[in-house]
Design an enzyme around this catalytic site. Sequence first.
Site, PDB file in Angstrom:
ATOM      1  CG  ASP A  33      63.184 -34.454-118.607  1.00 19.16           C
ATOM      2  OD1 ASP A  33      62.203 -34.897-119.257  1.00 19.16           O
ATOM      3  OD2 ASP A  33      63.288 -33.266-118.271  1.00 19.16           O
ATOM      4  CB  ILE A  34      59.590 -38.935-118.434  1.00 18.71           C
ATOM      5  CG1 ILE A  34      58.773 -37.704-118.103  1.00 18.71           C
ATOM      6  CG2 ILE A  34      59.737 -39.852-117.229  1.00 18.71           C
ATOM      7  CD1 ILE A  34      57.318 -38.015-117.784  1.00 18.71           C
ATOM      8  CG  HIS A 102      63.197 -28.681-112.671  1.00 25.16           C
ATOM      9  ND1 HIS A 102      62.022 -28.015-112.407  1.00 25.16           N
ATOM     10  CD2 HIS A 102      63.341 -28.671-114.016  1.00 25.16           C
ATOM     11  CE1 HIS A 102      61.465 -27.628-113.541  1.00 25.16           C
ATOM     12  NE2 HIS A 102      62.249 -27.996-114.537  1.00 25.16           N
ATOM     13  CG  HIS A 104      66.470 -29.233-117.459  1.00 26.68           C
ATOM     14  ND1 HIS A 104      65.634 -30.132-118.075  1.00 26.68           N
ATOM     15  CD2 HIS A 104      65.681 -28.231-117.018  1.00 26.68           C
ATOM     16  CE1 HIS A 104      64.389 -29.682-118.018  1.00 26.68           C
ATOM     17  NE2 HIS A 104      64.380 -28.524-117.378  1.00 26.68           N
TER      18      HIS A 104
HETATM   19  P1  AMP Z   1      60.938 -27.331-117.326  1.00 21.45           P
HETATM   20  O1  AMP Z   1      60.347 -27.123-118.680  1.00 21.45           O
HETATM   21  O2  AMP Z   1      62.287 -26.697-117.163  1.00 21.45           O
HETATM   22  O3  AMP Z   1      59.970 -26.958-116.232  1.00 21.45           O
HETATM   23  O4  AMP Z   1      61.232 -28.882-117.237  1.00 21.45           O
HETATM   24  C1  AMP Z   1      60.353 -29.810-116.685  1.00 21.45           C
HETATM   25  C2  AMP Z   1      60.829 -31.163-117.106  1.00 21.45           C
HETATM   26  O5  AMP Z   1      60.232 -32.129-116.283  1.00 21.45           O
HETATM   27  C3  AMP Z   1      60.493 -31.506-118.559  1.00 21.45           C
HETATM   28  O6  AMP Z   1      61.698 -31.724-119.299  1.00 21.45           O
HETATM   29  C4  AMP Z   1      59.673 -32.785-118.420  1.00 21.45           C
HETATM   30  O7  AMP Z   1      59.971 -33.712-119.433  1.00 21.45           O
HETATM   31  C5  AMP Z   1      60.063 -33.287-117.053  1.00 21.45           C
HETATM   32  N1  AMP Z   1      59.087 -34.088-116.373  1.00 21.45           N
HETATM   33  C6  AMP Z   1      57.777 -33.832-116.198  1.00 21.45           C
HETATM   34  N2  AMP Z   1      57.190 -34.808-115.494  1.00 21.45           N
HETATM   35  C7  AMP Z   1      58.170 -35.698-115.207  1.00 21.45           C
HETATM   36  C8  AMP Z   1      58.209 -36.934-114.512  1.00 21.45           C
HETATM   37  N3  AMP Z   1      57.111 -37.433-113.951  1.00 21.45           N
HETATM   38  N4  AMP Z   1      59.380 -37.584-114.416  1.00 21.45           N
HETATM   39  C9  AMP Z   1      60.495 -37.090-114.970  1.00 21.45           C
HETATM   40  N5  AMP Z   1      60.520 -35.936-115.638  1.00 21.45           N
HETATM   41  C10 AMP Z   1      59.372 -35.252-115.765  1.00 21.45           C
END
Ligand code: AMP
Length: 139
Positions: A33-34, A102, A104
């Site tokens: 996660d970024i 996804h 986490h």
């Molecule tokens: P959610 O809030 O459960 O939908 O989590 C989405 C996650 O995706 C967040 O923690 C973001 O930081 C992560 N995210 C968004 N874009 C990217 C990316 N390009 N690469 C890695 N993680 C990402």
Amino acid sequence: MADQANCIFCKIVAGTIPSYKLYEDAMTLAFLDINPGNPGHALVIPKAHAANLYASADKDLAAVMATVRKVAAAVEKTVSPDGLNLLQANGPGAAQSVFHFHMHILPRRNGDELKMNWGLKPGDKGELAALAVKIRANL
Ligand code: AMP
């Protein structure tokens, strides 16, 4: 809600945008996660697009969980956290921000003060029992 064409995680699967890839197999992909809640915060996705849990195929969910276990074990070994949460959000009210299913993998530290968006408050036992009946009827 993102569709397949403008879904950021589909772009990661396709390799058109970069990721800190951790693992890949025929059906799933894992990457960091970024915006990590803690070091080692990883995401596991099915390669097939599905917006959320409800839209996901059973075979994709099964494949994702197998990858989650594999990657979580590696994260555990790597960052030696005090604990590790698996989290998954469905809908904006649950703080879902990327509409491609996804999981986490979130390593935890004692005292890290990371908070979910709810508190621990005991439910009414009668209401819980009645709701359980209703949910079972919808299975
Ligand atoms: P959610 O809030 O459960 O939908 O989590 C989405 C996650 O995706 C967040 O923690 C973001 O930081 C992560 N995210 C968004 N874009 C990217 C990316 N390009 N690469 C890695 N993680 C990402």
